[in-house]
Design a protein around this motif. Structure first.
Motif, PDB file in Angstrom:
ATOM      1  N   THR A 153      32.072 -41.844 -53.836  1.00  0.00           N
ATOM      2  CA  THR A 153      30.939 -42.724 -54.112  1.00  0.00           C
ATOM      3  C   THR A 153      30.997 -43.951 -53.207  1.00  0.00           C
ATOM      4  N   PRO A 154      29.842 -44.552 -52.924  1.00  0.00           N
ATOM      5  CA  PRO A 154      29.837 -45.783 -52.120  1.00  0.00           C
ATOM      6  C   PRO A 154      30.622 -46.882 -52.829  1.00  0.00           C
ATOM      7  N   LEU A 155      31.313 -47.681 -52.039  1.00  0.00           N
ATOM      8  CA  LEU A 155      32.097 -48.783 -52.595  1.00  0.00           C
ATOM      9  C   LEU A 155      31.173 -49.843 -53.177  1.00  0.00           C
ATOM     10  N   ALA A 156      31.432 -50.232 -54.422  1.00  0.00           N
ATOM     11  CA  ALA A 156      30.635 -51.284 -55.056  1.00  0.00           C
ATOM     12  C   ALA A 156      30.871 -52.617 -54.350  1.00  0.00           C
ATOM     13  N   PRO A 157      29.825 -53.409 -54.123  1.00  0.00           N
ATOM     14  CA  PRO A 157      30.008 -54.723 -53.490  1.00  0.00           C
ATOM     15  C   PRO A 157      31.017 -55.592 -54.234  1.00  0.00           C
ATOM     16  N   GLU A 158      31.016 -55.499 -55.553  1.00  0.00           N
ATOM     17  CA  GLU A 158      31.947 -56.294 -56.346  1.00  0.00           C
ATOM     18  C   GLU A 158      33.395 -55.908 -56.050  1.00  0.00           C
ATOM     19  N   ALA A 159      33.621 -54.600 -55.831  1.00  0.00           N
ATOM     20  CA  ALA A 159      34.972 -54.134 -55.496  1.00  0.00           C
ATOM     21  C   ALA A 159      35.371 -54.599 -54.102  1.00  0.00           C
ATOM     22  N   ARG A 160      34.447 -54.511 -53.163  1.00  0.00           N
ATOM     23  CA  ARG A 160      34.740 -54.950 -51.797  1.00  0.00           C
ATOM     24  C   ARG A 160      35.090 -56.433 -51.758  1.00  0.00           C
ATOM     25  N   ASP A 161      34.333 -57.238 -52.482  1.00  0.00           N
ATOM     26  CA  ASP A 161      34.558 -58.684 -52.464  1.00  0.00           C
ATOM     27  C   ASP A 161      35.950 -59.049 -52.984  1.00  0.00           C
ATOM     28  N   VAL A 162      36.351 -58.448 -54.096  1.00  0.00           N
ATOM     29  CA  VAL A 162      37.648 -58.809 -54.673  1.00  0.00           C
ATOM     30  C   VAL A 162      38.795 -58.245 -53.833  1.00  0.00           C
ATOM     31  N   MET A 174      51.473 -64.121 -57.944  1.00  0.00           N
ATOM     32  CA  MET A 174      50.009 -64.138 -57.839  1.00  0.00           C
ATOM     33  C   MET A 174      49.468 -62.718 -57.659  1.00  0.00           C
ATOM     34  N   ALA A 175      50.123 -61.962 -56.780  1.00  0.00           N
ATOM     35  CA  ALA A 175      49.697 -60.579 -56.558  1.00  0.00           C
ATOM     36  C   ALA A 175      49.894 -59.739 -57.816  1.00  0.00           C
ATOM     37  N   ALA A 176      51.009 -59.960 -58.517  1.00  0.00           N
ATOM     38  CA  ALA A 176      51.278 -59.216 -59.752  1.00  0.00           C
ATOM     39  C   ALA A 176      50.231 -59.519 -60.813  1.00  0.00           C
ATOM     40  N   ALA A 177      49.779 -60.764 -60.866  1.00  0.00           N
ATOM     41  CA  ALA A 177      48.746 -61.140 -61.834  1.00  0.00           C
ATOM     42  C   ALA A 177      47.453 -60.390 -61.539  1.00  0.00           C
ATOM     43  N   ALA A 178      47.137 -60.235 -60.250  1.00  0.00           N
ATOM     44  CA  ALA A 178      45.931 -59.494 -59.868  1.00  0.00           C
ATOM     45  C   ALA A 178      46.037 -58.025 -60.286  1.00  0.00           C
ATOM     46  N   HIS A 219      37.836 -43.851 -56.324  1.00  0.00           N
ATOM     47  CA  HIS A 219      36.720 -43.681 -55.387  1.00  0.00           C
ATOM     48  C   HIS A 219      35.593 -42.808 -55.932  1.00  0.00           C
ATOM     49  N   LYS A 220      35.770 -42.273 -57.135  1.00  0.00           N
ATOM     50  CA  LYS A 220      34.677 -41.538 -57.772  1.00  0.00           C
ATOM     51  C   LYS A 220      33.855 -42.439 -58.688  1.00  0.00           C
ATOM     52  N   VAL A 221      34.247 -43.713 -58.770  1.00  0.00           N
ATOM     53  CA  VAL A 221      33.550 -44.661 -59.644  1.00  0.00           C
ATOM     54  C   VAL A 221      33.246 -45.949 -58.866  1.00  0.00           C
ATOM     55  N   HIS A 222      32.967 -45.777 -57.559  1.00  0.00           N
ATOM     56  CA  HIS A 222      32.597 -46.888 -56.672  1.00  0.00           C
ATOM     57  C   HIS A 222      33.749 -47.845 -56.401  1.00  0.00           C
ATOM     58  N   GLY A 223      34.969 -47.336 -56.504  1.00  0.00           N
ATOM     59  CA  GLY A 223      36.146 -48.104 -56.119  1.00  0.00           C
ATOM     60  C   GLY A 223      36.690 -47.598 -54.792  1.00  0.00           C
ATOM     61  N   PRO A 224      37.824 -48.121 -54.354  1.00  0.00           N
ATOM     62  CA  PRO A 224      38.399 -47.715 -53.058  1.00  0.00           C
ATOM     63  C   PRO A 224      39.142 -46.388 -53.128  1.00  0.00           C
ATOM     64  N   ALA A 228      45.202 -55.210 -53.368  1.00  0.00           N
ATOM     65  CA  ALA A 228      43.803 -55.049 -52.972  1.00  0.00           C
ATOM     66  C   ALA A 228      43.192 -53.787 -53.578  1.00  0.00           C
ATOM     67  N   LEU A 229      43.917 -52.666 -53.505  1.00  0.00           N
ATOM     68  CA  LEU A 229      43.401 -51.421 -54.076  1.00  0.00           C
ATOM     69  C   LEU A 229      43.292 -51.518 -55.592  1.00  0.00           C
ATOM     70  N   CYS A 230      44.311 -52.086 -56.224  1.00  0.00           N
ATOM     71  CA  CYS A 230      44.280 -52.247 -57.678  1.00  0.00           C
ATOM     72  C   CYS A 230      43.100 -53.120 -58.092  1.00  0.00           C
ATOM     73  N   ALA A 231      42.931 -54.248 -57.395  1.00  0.00           N
ATOM     74  CA  ALA A 231      41.850 -55.170 -57.736  1.00  0.00           C
ATOM     75  C   ALA A 231      40.487 -54.524 -57.528  1.00  0.00           C
ATOM     76  N   GLY A 232      40.354 -53.744 -56.447  1.00  0.00           N
ATOM     77  CA  GLY A 232      39.092 -53.056 -56.205  1.00  0.00           C
ATOM     78  C   GLY A 232      38.789 -52.038 -57.282  1.00  0.00           C
TER      79      GLY A 232
END
Length: 357
Positions: A10-19, A44-48, A186-191, A226-230
């Motif tokens: 699926t196309p990457l959601a803009p919200e996922a790309r931004d975060v 900080m990364a662990a919190a994300a 990536h089947k739900v507009h994530g990375p 980054a992948l987790c946050a997306g």
């Protein structure tokens, strides 16, 4: 180009790309930290990562934990290979290759048959020595929703665990209960490159790889914030938009069914996610159709098995001949598909098919 292959990705959601951008580098250059490091950037990364875990978990039933993986294939392998005991494995005949090939590799497995409408037959017996039952929630090729509630009950009655591949259901319809559930971002507009295995509290799996054991001792390897946050952002948007997305998909489905008048539908029309339209037309040369309609992105079957030259095992499992299976196409649409795009694609495909004689 018109994209109608939502079951493949699926196309990457803009919200996922931004975060994701925040954790690839970050505005001050500190977003690249290792989430397993004890210093400030690591914390900080662990919190994300943990925020993303909560967002992903919000679409699962309560009472379980989310284990991040590289995708659904790894999640399925962890569930199947990590399932303790010496019993057999029962899987439906229309499972994804990640399930079927793993069952074959492990040996001592049993195939559950499927009816002509594409649903796994819930009346069949589960062998008494079964330790794991695997039935997907929504089939990736024909979109048919499976009776997972019944198979979960049957698994419990025989003392087996129940694994559900919910890749095509997650974020679109409520995920049914199970002991383990595999999903892919990536089947739900994530990375691409990240998925998860949800494990019900109380289920004890065995680790299948050695290393640092970063994910609850079950999955080793450094996580990508980054992948987790997306993934987390995509899951949150899917949760918020589930009804809106479903209504949009239903409108697209109804219009597509009208425009492909005379084509045969593969699988049930009712027990189905309507973002999947698997059709066949006798005598259709799908390779030629793809060549004639190069600006329309659609599939001749499951993207994971494309190029094999083999007829779809799913279409054959529901009773189609090899010739019928090879005369079938799959159209997948969703959140970002416009009605105008769908109509333009349908006109191109139906016209090109009519020119084949």
């Amino acid at each position: 180009m018109i994209y109608l292959d939502y079951q493949a990705t699926t196309p990457l959601a803009p919200e996922a790309r931004d975060v994701m951008m925040q954790w690839l580098d970050g505005p001050d250059g500190t977003g690249f930290g290792n989430p397993h490091s004890p210093h400030r950037m690591g914390r900080m990364a662990a919190a994300a990562v943990e925020l993303a875990r909560e967002q992903v978990a919000a679409l699962f039933p309560p009472g379980g934990q989310v284990i991040f993986t590289s995708g659904a294939t790894e999640a399925i392998n962890l569930a199947m290979r990590g399932c303790p005991g010496d019993g057999a494995i029962s899987v439906s005949a229309i499972e994804h290759a990640a399930v079927l090939d793993t069952a074959q590799a492990l040996g001592n497995w049993h195939e559950l048959n499927v009816a002509a409408d594409g649903q796994c037959n819930a009346k069949q017996d589960i062998p008494a020595n079964t330790k794991l039952v695997a039935v997907m929630q929504v089939n990736n090729e024909i979109g048919v929703i499976q009776p997972t509630v019944e198979f979960h009950r049957k698994a419990k009655e025989t003392g087996a665990l129940f694994l559900c591949d919910a890749v095509q259901a997650y974020g679109k319809i409520p995920v049914a209960g199970a002991d383990m559930i595999a999903v892919s971002a990536h089947k739900v507009h994530g990375p691409k490159g990240i998925g998860a295995l949800w494990v019900r509290n109380g289920v004890e799996l065995e680790a299948v790889q050695t290393g640092g054991g970063q994910e609850a001792g079950l999955r080793s390897g450094t996580l990508s914030p980054a992948l987790c946050a997306g993934f987390g952002a995509a899951a949150q948007v899917a949760k918020e938009r589930m009804e809106e997305d479903a209504a949009h998909v239903e409108a697209l489905w109804n219009r597509a069914r009208d425009m492909f008048d005379g084509w045969e539908l593969n699988g049930s029309a009712e027990a189905r996610w309507h973002g999947n339209l698997n059709l066949r037309k006798d005598g259709l040369d799908v390779a030629r159709l793809m060549s004639d309609c190069r600006d329309v992105m659609f599939s001749a079957g499951s993207a994971c098995a494309s190029g094999s030259g083999r007829p779809s095992h799913v279409l054959q499992a529901i009773g189609l001949t090899a010739k019928q299976a090879k005369s079938s196409i799959r159209l997948g649409f969703g959140r970002y598909t416009t009605m105008e795009e769908l109509e333009a694609a349908a006109e191109k495909l139906t016209y090109a098919a009519s020119q084949q004689g």
